[in-house]
Design an enzyme around this catalytic site. Structure first.
Site, PDB file in Angstrom:
ATOM      1  N   LYS A   1       0.847  -1.200   0.000  1.00  0.00           N
ATOM      2  CA  LYS A   1       0.000   0.000   0.000  1.00  0.00           C
ATOM      3  C   LYS A   1       0.882   1.249   0.000  1.00  0.00           C
ATOM      4  O   LYS A   1       0.622   2.216  -0.708  1.00  0.00           O
ATOM      5  CB  LYS A   1      -0.957  -0.010   1.197  1.00  0.00           C
ATOM      6  CG  LYS A   1      -2.063  -1.046   1.030  1.00  0.00           C
ATOM      7  CD  LYS A   1      -2.898  -1.285   2.273  1.00  0.00           C
ATOM      8  CE  LYS A   1      -3.836  -2.468   2.020  1.00  0.00           C
ATOM      9  NZ  LYS A   1      -4.690  -2.824   3.153  1.00  0.00           N
TER      10      LYS A   1
ATOM     11  N   GLN B   1      -5.026  -1.591   9.230  1.00  0.00           N
ATOM     12  CA  GLN B   1      -4.886  -2.920   8.643  1.00  0.00           C
ATOM     13  C   GLN B   1      -5.541  -3.979   9.533  1.00  0.00           C
ATOM     14  O   GLN B   1      -5.322  -3.993  10.747  1.00  0.00           O
ATOM     15  CB  GLN B   1      -3.394  -3.228   8.419  1.00  0.00           C
ATOM     16  CG  GLN B   1      -3.121  -4.507   7.660  1.00  0.00           C
ATOM     17  CD  GLN B   1      -3.625  -4.492   6.213  1.00  0.00           C
ATOM     18  OE1 GLN B   1      -3.741  -3.448   5.588  1.00  0.00           O
ATOM     19  NE2 GLN B   1      -3.935  -5.647   5.686  1.00  0.00           N
TER      20      GLN B   1
ATOM     21  N   ASP C   1     -11.125   2.634   3.224  1.00  0.00           N
ATOM     22  CA  ASP C   1     -11.421   1.199   3.104  1.00  0.00           C
ATOM     23  C   ASP C   1     -12.905   0.950   2.827  1.00  0.00           C
ATOM     24  O   ASP C   1     -13.286  -0.139   2.400  1.00  0.00           O
ATOM     25  CB  ASP C   1     -11.067   0.479   4.416  1.00  0.00           C
ATOM     26  CG  ASP C   1      -9.774  -0.320   4.313  1.00  0.00           C
ATOM     27  OD1 ASP C   1      -9.461  -0.795   3.212  1.00  0.00           O
ATOM     28  OD2 ASP C   1      -9.097  -0.470   5.349  1.00  0.00           O
TER      29      ASP C   1
END
Ligand code: GUN
Length: 275
Positions: free
Chosen positions: A52, A96, A119
């Site tokens: 990422k 995460q 997200d």
């Protein structure tokens, strides 16, 4: 002959488009910055987080990295998220997953400001998607839509079957296919006569989380198969939820593993970050 949908190529195209857009935004004084938080040192998570950060660098987005120890308390993580929510220079926040067991994942995801929820996991983002309002969309299902569109596969009016009902993939996938005017069925591990359902599909999206679960008996001739799974098989080789060798000859188009859906997730994260 079936077509292999090349997720690596399509994700690269998307990142190149975003790179241009990010440069224009930067020139207009509207830089983007993604804050990535990892708690603990799960090796798979470290690989994802690293990828990422690399994608941010490629696209031209700033990234801030917070690597917190496994024993971090929930309150400390909430405090950091609160600070990042308030920070004007931070446009996106990603925690995460999975988190260590002593941290309540739902509480953490709720704490992220919906304005920075790149997200697309916050209930506000999920709600916006379900009532057709603009907002952040979960990256993997958004990537599946791009794979279909950029491969010239029409969704409108098609029988779309989603196998799997997770909050991150199955449910938002169904919403997105519906938004594209597909006729959508969601099925799962408890579905009776599963083959009868999956064999109706013009487009079958598989996210059941079981290696090589789908063989040729689950698909009709000429279908499009999108495989969201990623596993290691008995020979330590990467494989999906679909037995590619057995299913591909019956398809008009199919995604491989690796190189199908996988690379799209990060491309769509970058898309959510650039906006
Ligand atoms: N862990 C596995 N996939 C994801 C993802 O898409 N986002 C986050 N935050 N964590 C993950």
């Amino acid at each position: 002959m079936y077509k292999i949908i090349d997720g690596k190529k399509i994700s690269q195209e998307i990142k190149d488009e975003l790179r241009e857009k990010a440069a224009q935004l930067k020139a207009a004084g509207e830089s983007r910055c993604l804050a990535v938080i990892q708690v603990g040192a799960d090796p798979a998570s470290s690989v994802y987080v690293n990828n990422k950060k690399k994608a941010c660098e490629y696209v031209g987005i700033e990234s801030l990295s917070y690597s917190l120890p496994e024993e971090t308390r929930e309150e400390e993580l909430l405090k950091l998220i609160g600070e990042l929510n308030a920070k004007k220079s931070v446009s996106g926040i990603l925690v995460q997953l999975p988190l260590p067991e002593h941290i309540n994942e739902e509480k953490i995801l709720l704490a992220i400001s919906p304005d920075k929820d790149v997200d697309g996991f916050h209930p506000v983002s999920v709600g916006n998607l379900s009532i057709g309002r603009p907002g952040f969309v979960s990256c993997t299902p958004a990537g599946v839509i791009q794979l279909l569109k950029r491969s010239g596969i029409e969704i409108q009016g098609k029988e779309c079957v989603v196998l799997g009902r997770s909050n991150i993939v199955g449910k938002p996938m169904a919403m997105l296919l519906l938004r594209e005017n597909g006729t959508v069925t969601v099925c799962h591990s408890k579905t009776v006569n599963l083959r009868e359902v999956t064999r109706r599909a013009d487009i079958l999206v598989v996210a059941i989380g079981k290696p090589k679960f789908i063989d040729e008996s689950y698909v009709k001739e000429g279908t499009v198969v999108i495989d969201v799974g990623i596993h290691r098989d008995e020979n330590n080789k990467l494989c999906g939820d679909v037995d590619f060798e057995r299913v591909a000859p019956h398809c008009s188009a199919i995604t491989p593993v690796p190189g199908g859906v996988g690379p799209m997730t990060i491309a769509m994260l970058m898309s959510n970050c650039v906006g």
